[in-house]
Design a protein around this motif. Structure first.
Motif, PDB file in Angstrom:
ATOM      1  N   GLY B 145      36.143  44.069  36.305  1.00  0.00           N
ATOM      2  CA  GLY B 145      37.312  43.574  35.022  1.00  0.00           C
ATOM      3  C   GLY B 145      38.622  42.810  35.824  1.00  0.00           C
ATOM      4  O   GLY B 145      39.569  42.711  35.590  1.00  0.00           O
ATOM      5  N   ALA B 146      39.131  44.778  36.780  1.00  0.00           N
ATOM      6  CA  ALA B 146      40.567  44.704  37.389  1.00  0.00           C
ATOM      7  C   ALA B 146      40.508  43.529  38.379  1.00  0.00           C
ATOM      8  O   ALA B 146      41.522  42.657  38.096  1.00  0.00           O
ATOM      9  N   HIS B 148      39.531  40.561  37.727  1.00  0.00           N
ATOM     10  CA  HIS B 148      39.069  39.262  37.405  1.00  0.00           C
ATOM     11  C   HIS B 148      40.324  38.844  36.617  1.00  0.00           C
ATOM     12  O   HIS B 148      41.435  38.562  36.199  1.00  0.00           O
ATOM     13  N   ALA B 149      40.940  40.383  36.019  1.00  0.00           N
ATOM     14  CA  ALA B 149      42.087  40.320  35.144  1.00  0.00           C
ATOM     15  C   ALA B 149      43.362  39.853  35.793  1.00  0.00           C
ATOM     16  O   ALA B 149      44.439  39.523  35.010  1.00  0.00           O
ATOM     17  N   VAL B 151      43.826  38.333  37.745  1.00  0.00           N
ATOM     18  CA  VAL B 151      44.148  36.862  38.530  1.00  0.00           C
ATOM     19  C   VAL B 151      45.124  36.218  37.812  1.00  0.00           C
ATOM     20  O   VAL B 151      46.306  36.034  37.962  1.00  0.00           O
TER      21      VAL B 151
END
Lengths: 174, 174
Positions: B145-146, B148-149, B151
């Motif tokens: 999650g880290a 991709h978020a 981005v």
DNA sequence: CCCAATGTAAAACGATCGTTTTCCTTTTCA
DNA sequence: TGAAAAGGAAAACGATCGTTTTACATTGGG
């Protein structure tokens, strides 16, 4: 079925399963059951077609995740993954494939992500009655993590995110 | 600089920033400063070149994240994002772009993800002295999650994941 | 000294790319 | 009824794709 809707539905499937660049126009016309002449009349270009797809995806995404507590949000994601499988976020993939240099696509992605962040903040507000700092960002990270880890971990990843979100929400409750 | 290493370094940059399919062989040869003849002698094919890139990325990734507690893991990711920016996981993107139908790439991705999951489990074991069920999956989801978020949220996403991981680890400590 | 390896430059391979155009047929509706 | 809109089939557009080949230059080691 409406021509444009048929086109967008077919394009969403192909772009999602095989990627944006790797999907040629001939495969799109064949899957949509129309000539390239009609395709271009309705979509304008491949990039604009992808933007239409992303707009439709955004509508469906938001409709399926229109809930008002955090646990229901992850439950809805769990259903989605169970029904359609997980291939990662179509928006982020489209942006990455085009290096962010295709304006129609970059714009659709930015709009979707902003809307989803706002949606999460609204859910937390409704669920909790307040908005603790940084909590929305954490829920967002968990959701994004579930989406992408589910690609190779399946629904277990979503369930892990759900449990983690529950812990966070309980810690934030009065 | 070794020919193959020069090629792989140039290819990693281009594939990462512009995508696998969208990067043509002529741009690769130009960036690597070699003829296509030499490129094919060293890499064999575009897909095999991507597999080489992923293998190199895996080495660098594992080396940078060779730590022995969970907080340090997210600290290392924070550094990475601060230094190189975030464009999402190159492995998942490569797999998605090729629809999982390119064996060399699919294999490299599976190997990397398996190795990273094992790495997380080992870190937790070292950090905690035990391996509570489902904790590794949660840390994995937070990391993904880290990645991709970040981005679109930058290092804030990594910091949110880090805080969340700390909460999880504290709850798991005796 | 010469062979073998390693490299470059450049042309060529057939295939496929996204897009436009031509010609013709069907549908729609005033 | 008759004009206009919409669509189909297929060819053609120039460009680019990944890959191979041809012809020649440079090198290091027995």
């Amino acid at each position: 079925m409406e021509t444009t809707a048929r086109l967008v539905a077919a394009a969403e499937q192909l772009f999602d399963r095989h990627g944006y660049t790797a999907t040629g126009m001939d495969r799109l016309t064949e899957a949509a059951g129309m000539s390239s002449r009609t395709l271009y009349k309705h979509a304008g270009s491949k990039a604009q077609l992808m933007a239409l797809v992303l707009a439709e995806r955004d509508r469906r995404f938001m409709a399926r995740l229109a809930v008002d507590d955090v646990d229901a949000l992850f439950a809805a994601l769990e259903d989605w993954v169970a029904e359609e499988g997980a291939r990662g976020c179509l928006f982020l993939r489209a942006r990455a494939e085009t290096g962010g240099e295709t304006p129609e696509i970059a714009h659709a992605v930015a709009a979707h992500k902003a809307a989803f962040q706002a949606h999460i903040a609204a859910i937390i507000e409704h669920d909790l009655g307040g908005r603790p700092p940084a909590l929305a960002e954490q829920i967002l990270v968990l959701f994004e993590g579930a989406t992408h880890a589910a690609v190779y971990r399946g629904v277990d990843a979503v369930r892990a995110a759900r449990a983690c979100a529950e812990l966070l929400m309980d810690a934030a409750r009065p």
